[in-house]
Design an enzyme around this catalytic site. Structure first.
Site, PDB file in Angstrom:
ATOM      1  N   CYS A  84      39.602  22.399  46.728  1.00  0.00           N
ATOM      2  CA  CYS A  84      39.466  23.857  46.819  1.00  0.00           C
ATOM      3  C   CYS A  84      38.931  24.394  45.488  1.00  0.00           C
ATOM      4  CB  CYS A  84      40.813  24.526  47.089  1.00  0.00           C
ATOM      5  SG  CYS A  84      41.800  23.788  48.393  1.00  0.00           S
ATOM      6  N   ARG A 129      40.997  30.322  58.081  1.00  0.00           N
ATOM      7  CA  ARG A 129      40.048  30.144  56.972  1.00  0.00           C
ATOM      8  C   ARG A 129      40.277  28.790  56.279  1.00  0.00           C
ATOM      9  NH1 ARG A 129      35.073  31.630  55.329  1.00  0.00           N
ATOM     10  NH2 ARG A 129      34.957  29.435  54.822  1.00  0.00           N
ATOM     11  N   CYS A 164      37.532  25.803  55.801  1.00  0.00           N
ATOM     12  CA  CYS A 164      37.131  25.242  54.507  1.00  0.00           C
ATOM     13  C   CYS A 164      37.375  23.738  54.467  1.00  0.00           C
ATOM     14  CB  CYS A 164      37.848  25.964  53.360  1.00  0.00           C
ATOM     15  SG  CYS A 164      37.103  27.578  53.007  1.00  0.00           S
TER      16      CYS A 164
END
Lengths: 118, 275
Positions: free
Chosen positions: B189, B232, B236
């Site tokens: 991330c 979300r 991702c």
């Protein structure tokens, strides 16, 4: 009876012939294949991060890919940078295209051949 | 061997591994304040639009007629409607749910787990003999969270990590998830949302991790609906070809806990609209 066998052999010949023609016709020149691999989101997707001559909507996470022959006089080093950039920089965000099987060796070679012309 | 080295390195880039959450917080926010000295802290509530001037104009135009208005109305209706037994969702939240978004997710001592608003909503329904919502990406549960966020807009995020080893462990797991490279494309991330925040990946500006989640749920034009934060997260994970985790899995709840704590002081802006 014989005719039957001959006919099926003949049909096979036609089909193989057609298939061959189709692959030959579908296979664009190596440079085009390389460009395609570099913009395809499911393949190299190099444009997501690099500006490359002629590529549309490039990202700006990595350096522009230019003067590659000067930067990589050694072809093997360029291949290695694409095969697994984490060897040189373990923290890089550039994906290990070869090590993780995102691109085949043949595909990486196509890209390398194209990049050294830039 | 190579794997061990990579793992070690992954740990190593996390802001000082054995730091306290408070030390992590100072270091994390400091990175963004140094990288973007002209962006006021409150602006980070607006995701990529805090940094992308071009996208910002379009976004402002969309926010003038918010596409999520019907969701907020529906969420309010559901929130206030009594269950068959006369109780309602409001009975399961502090301050009857109003103006408390900034304190979520929270650590629940009874279960020893992180509770998101979605978890509390479904638990409340089960305890009151109503069926829990099965759709966790969008729909009624997202609408209720949208309403609760709406009543909390502008309140600075204030998630706490109580003095309980299980709370600290959940925080550490979330932090580890955030800094671990995963998927065929090998991204953490942090690779996109810390190291490259504000840069363009193809034509999308990467949002800074500071502020992540305060705008959720979010109406994304690309989705065509108002979606939850875990929707979300799954997106991702999928785009780097990593295995997505289940909605409200422990992994994502812990990740949300870490991200929300890093947002301390950033105002709630949800629900929001995105490209």
């Amino acid at each position: 009876m014989n005719t039957g066998i001959n006919l099926s052999a003949w049909m096979t010949g036609i089909i193989v012939g057609l298939a061959l023609t189709a692959t030959l016709a579908a296979e664009p020149p190596p440079q085009e294949q390389a460009k395609q691999l570099m913009s395809d989101p499911l393949k190299g997707n190099c444009l997501a991060c690099h500006k490359v001559a002629g590529g549309v909507f490039p990202g700006n996470i990595g350096p522009a890919l230019q003067n590659i022959r000067q930067l990589f006089p050694d072809r093997a080093a360029l291949y290695a940078q694409i095969y697994d950039p984490t060897v040189i920089n373990p923290l890089t965000v550039m994906p290990p295209f070869g090590r993780h099987g995102i691109l085949t060796e043949k595909e990486i070679n196509l890209i390398v051949d194209y990049l050294i012309t830039l | 061997m190579r794997k061990t080295i990579l793992l070690l390195l992954t740990f190593w880039i996390a802001p000082t591994v054995f730091a306290s959450p408070a030390e992590d917080l100072a270091q994390f926010q400091g990175l963004f304040h140094n990288a973007f000295p002209n962006i006021p802290n409150a602006e980070f509530a607006n995701g990529a639009y805090a940094l992308d001037q071009e996208g910002r104009e379009n976004w402002k135009a969309i926010e003038e007629f918010p596409p999520y208005d019907p969701n907020v109305d529906n969420g309010k209706k559901i929130f206030e409607k009594p269950f068959a037994n006369g109780k309602s969702l409001a009975d399961c939240f502090p301050n009857r749910g109003i103006g408390i978004r900034q304190t979520f997710p929270r650590f629940d001592a009874a279960s020893g787990q992180v509770q998101t608003m979605e978890v509390v909503i479904n638990q409340c329904r089960t305890e009151n003999n109503e069926k829990p919502y099965e759709e966790l990406s969008k729909g009624n549960i997202a609408d209720v969270v949208a309403y609760l966020a709406f009543t909390s807009r502008g309140k600075p995020m204030a998630v706490t990590i109580p003095d309980d080893p299980r709370a600290l462990a959940a925080y550490e797991k979330g932090k580890h998830f955030f800094y671990t490279k995963r998927g065929q494309l090998n991204f953490a991330c942090a690779d996109c949302h810390v190291n490259n925040a504000g840069k363009k990946i193809r034509s999308e500006t990467l949002s800074p991790a500071l502020g992540h989640g305060v705008g959720f749920p979010t109406y994304r034009s690309a989705w065509g609906f108002l979606g939850t934060l875990h929707h979300r997260y799954r997106g991702c994970n999928e785009q780097v070809r990593a295995k997505p985790f289940a909605y409200q899995s422990e992994e994502y709840r812990d990740l949300e806990y870490f991200e929300a704590y890093m947002n301390t002081g950033i105002p709630v802006s949800g629900p929001s609209a995105r490209k």
